[in-house]
Design a protein around this motif. Structure first.
Motif, PDB file in Angstrom:
ATOM      1  N   GLU A   6       5.830  -3.881  -1.504  1.00  0.00           N
ATOM      2  CA  GLU A   6       5.796  -4.886  -2.566  1.00  0.00           C
ATOM      3  C   GLU A   6       4.670  -5.888  -2.343  1.00  0.00           C
ATOM      4  O   GLU A   6       3.997  -6.309  -3.283  1.00  0.00           O
ATOM      5  CB  GLU A   6       7.146  -5.614  -2.655  1.00  0.00           C
ATOM      6  CG  GLU A   6       7.343  -6.408  -3.926  1.00  0.00           C
ATOM      7  CD  GLU A   6       7.217  -5.555  -5.176  1.00  0.00           C
ATOM      8  OE1 GLU A   6       6.624  -6.046  -6.154  1.00  0.00           O
ATOM      9  OE2 GLU A   6       7.683  -4.403  -5.167  1.00  0.00           O
ATOM     10  N   ASP A   7       4.459  -6.271  -1.099  1.00  0.00           N
ATOM     11  CA  ASP A   7       3.364  -7.187  -0.791  1.00  0.00           C
ATOM     12  C   ASP A   7       2.015  -6.530  -1.070  1.00  0.00           C
ATOM     13  O   ASP A   7       1.092  -7.180  -1.566  1.00  0.00           O
ATOM     14  CB  ASP A   7       3.441  -7.630   0.668  1.00  0.00           C
ATOM     15  CG  ASP A   7       2.363  -8.636   1.021  1.00  0.00           C
ATOM     16  OD1 ASP A   7       2.359  -9.734   0.432  1.00  0.00           O
ATOM     17  OD2 ASP A   7       1.512  -8.321   1.871  1.00  0.00           O
ATOM     18  N   ARG A   9       1.430  -4.198  -3.342  1.00  0.00           N
ATOM     19  CA  ARG A   9       1.290  -4.186  -4.807  1.00  0.00           C
ATOM     20  C   ARG A   9       0.841  -5.550  -5.309  1.00  0.00           C
ATOM     21  O   ARG A   9      -0.005  -5.651  -6.207  1.00  0.00           O
ATOM     22  CB  ARG A   9       2.618  -3.799  -5.459  1.00  0.00           C
ATOM     23  CG  ARG A   9       2.987  -2.333  -5.334  1.00  0.00           C
ATOM     24  CD  ARG A   9       4.351  -2.086  -5.951  1.00  0.00           C
ATOM     25  NE  ARG A   9       4.310  -2.285  -7.397  1.00  0.00           N
ATOM     26  CZ  ARG A   9       4.223  -1.291  -8.280  1.00  0.00           C
ATOM     27  NH1 ARG A   9       4.183  -0.037  -7.868  1.00  0.00           N
ATOM     28  NH2 ARG A   9       4.213  -1.534  -9.566  1.00  0.00           N
ATOM     29  N   ARG A  10       1.432  -6.618  -4.755  1.00  0.00           N
ATOM     30  CA  ARG A  10       1.059  -7.972  -5.190  1.00  0.00           C
ATOM     31  C   ARG A  10      -0.402  -8.262  -4.870  1.00  0.00           C
ATOM     32  O   ARG A  10      -1.129  -8.808  -5.697  1.00  0.00           O
ATOM     33  CB  ARG A  10       1.969  -9.004  -4.516  1.00  0.00           C
ATOM     34  CG  ARG A  10       1.653 -10.449  -4.905  1.00  0.00           C
ATOM     35  CD  ARG A  10       2.399 -11.434  -4.024  1.00  0.00           C
ATOM     36  NE  ARG A  10       2.112 -11.234  -2.613  1.00  0.00           N
ATOM     37  CZ  ARG A  10       0.981 -11.648  -2.043  1.00  0.00           C
ATOM     38  NH1 ARG A  10       0.040 -12.257  -2.742  1.00  0.00           N
ATOM     39  NH2 ARG A  10       0.790 -11.435  -0.742  1.00  0.00           N
ATOM     40  N   ARG A  11      -0.846  -7.891  -3.681  1.00  0.00           N
ATOM     41  CA  ARG A  11      -2.238  -8.129  -3.310  1.00  0.00           C
ATOM     42  C   ARG A  11      -3.187  -7.328  -4.197  1.00  0.00           C
ATOM     43  O   ARG A  11      -4.239  -7.831  -4.615  1.00  0.00           O
ATOM     44  CB  ARG A  11      -2.472  -7.785  -1.840  1.00  0.00           C
ATOM     45  CG  ARG A  11      -1.715  -8.670  -0.853  1.00  0.00           C
ATOM     46  CD  ARG A  11      -2.314  -8.597   0.567  1.00  0.00           C
ATOM     47  NE  ARG A  11      -2.550  -7.232   0.991  1.00  0.00           N
ATOM     48  CZ  ARG A  11      -1.660  -6.473   1.633  1.00  0.00           C
ATOM     49  NH1 ARG A  11      -0.449  -6.961   1.883  1.00  0.00           N
ATOM     50  NH2 ARG A  11      -1.966  -5.242   2.023  1.00  0.00           N
ATOM     51  N   PHE A  13      -2.566  -6.361  -7.246  1.00  0.00           N
ATOM     52  CA  PHE A  13      -2.523  -6.969  -8.580  1.00  0.00           C
ATOM     53  C   PHE A  13      -3.405  -8.215  -8.641  1.00  0.00           C
ATOM     54  O   PHE A  13      -4.205  -8.384  -9.571  1.00  0.00           O
ATOM     55  CB  PHE A  13      -1.084  -7.332  -8.944  1.00  0.00           C
ATOM     56  CG  PHE A  13      -0.940  -7.945 -10.307  1.00  0.00           C
ATOM     57  CD1 PHE A  13      -0.711  -7.157 -11.416  1.00  0.00           C
ATOM     58  CD2 PHE A  13      -1.039  -9.323 -10.481  1.00  0.00           C
ATOM     59  CE1 PHE A  13      -0.588  -7.714 -12.674  1.00  0.00           C
ATOM     60  CE2 PHE A  13      -0.925  -9.889 -11.730  1.00  0.00           C
ATOM     61  CZ  PHE A  13      -0.698  -9.086 -12.833  1.00  0.00           C
ATOM     62  N   ASP A  14      -3.274  -9.093  -7.670  1.00  0.00           N
ATOM     63  CA  ASP A  14      -4.063 -10.325  -7.658  1.00  0.00           C
ATOM     64  C   ASP A  14      -5.561 -10.035  -7.563  1.00  0.00           C
ATOM     65  O   ASP A  14      -6.380 -10.658  -8.249  1.00  0.00           O
ATOM     66  CB  ASP A  14      -3.635 -11.223  -6.490  1.00  0.00           C
ATOM     67  CG  ASP A  14      -2.236 -11.791  -6.670  1.00  0.00           C
ATOM     68  OD1 ASP A  14      -1.728 -11.763  -7.804  1.00  0.00           O
ATOM     69  OD2 ASP A  14      -1.654 -12.256  -5.671  1.00  0.00           O
ATOM     70  N   GLU A  65       3.366 -13.614 -18.759  1.00  0.00           N
ATOM     71  CA  GLU A  65       3.423 -14.884 -18.043  1.00  0.00           C
ATOM     72  C   GLU A  65       3.277 -16.070 -18.985  1.00  0.00           C
ATOM     73  O   GLU A  65       4.037 -17.046 -18.895  1.00  0.00           O
ATOM     74  CB  GLU A  65       2.322 -14.918 -16.978  1.00  0.00           C
ATOM     75  CG  GLU A  65       2.387 -16.116 -16.054  1.00  0.00           C
ATOM     76  CD  GLU A  65       1.311 -16.080 -14.981  1.00  0.00           C
ATOM     77  OE1 GLU A  65       1.034 -17.148 -14.398  1.00  0.00           O
ATOM     78  OE2 GLU A  65       0.750 -14.993 -14.730  1.00  0.00           O
TER      79      GLU A  65
END
Length: 207
Positions: A6-7, A9-11, A13-14, A65
């Motif tokens: 999950e981390d 994926r977040r990185r 995405f950002d 968002e």
């Protein structure tokens, strides 16, 4: 160290959001995204499938968002517009992503268009239910609410689409000074739009 999917994926995405906002879809490079995200390219393709699907996922998430963060309140249009202006000032990447999409998209409907259309229909019906254009027939009320929504979006977004032009036209020294002026002007314009429209406030129900 345990792998945190999950981390990762977040990185990704950002990093992708920043890369696409700066370079668009065609100019973005998966290897740069991978480097910025401290991930390998295989992980990007595993989680998102392709660069095109990654762009669509980023844009969809950014639109969601803003949708959940601010909305156009039919009872407080000017105040809502001020909040929306502030949100876009804090998140200028969404305008850039939308501009890149417009420049690079073909004639065919883009991925997620039906979902985005439904989201805007929801906003329009919220305005209609709140009393916008209540003096008009139902179909005309919907069209009036659509026009109000898009006009407000234009009043806000153009400031962030061309901040340099905004600074030059207003003859300000900095983008920040120009945007401060524009916020006041945009909020006042929205207030006048709301008050000039007799539909902005439902008529009193007499007994």
């Amino acid at each position: 160290m345990v792998y945190d999917a999950e981390d990762t994926r977040r990185r990704i995405f950002d990093a992708a959001a920043a890369e696409f906002a700066e370079h668009g879809l065609a100019g973005a490079r998966v290897d740069r995204i991978a480097t910025a995200a401290r991930a390998n390219k295989q992980a990007i393709y595993l989680y998102y499938g392709s660069k095109e699907k990654l762009f669509a996922a980023v844009l969809r998430a950014k639109l969601e968002e803003v949708r959940v963060s601010v909305s156009l309140d039919p009872d407080a249009v000017a105040e809502s517009v001020g909040q929306m202006f502030d949100w876009y000032r804090e998140h200028p990447e969404l305008i850039r992503l939308l501009l890149w999409e417009a420049l690079e998209a073909g004639d065919e409907p883009g991925e997620g268009e039906r979902e985005r259309r439904d989201a805007f229909r929801e906003k329009v019906h919220h305005l209609v239910d709140g009393g916008v254009a209540c003096h008009l027939p139902e179909d005309a009320r919907v069209r009036a609410a659509q026009d109000l929504l898009f006009t407000v979006m234009g009043l806000i977004s153009w400031n962030f689409a061309v901040p340099g032009m905004c600074r030059l036209v207003l003859d300000e020294e900095t983008d920040q000074a120009a945007l401060a002026r524009r916020r006041e002007t945009v909020v006042e314009a929205a207030r006048r739009l709301a008050t000039a429209n007799p539909a902005a406030t439902p008529p009193a129900r007499g007994g």
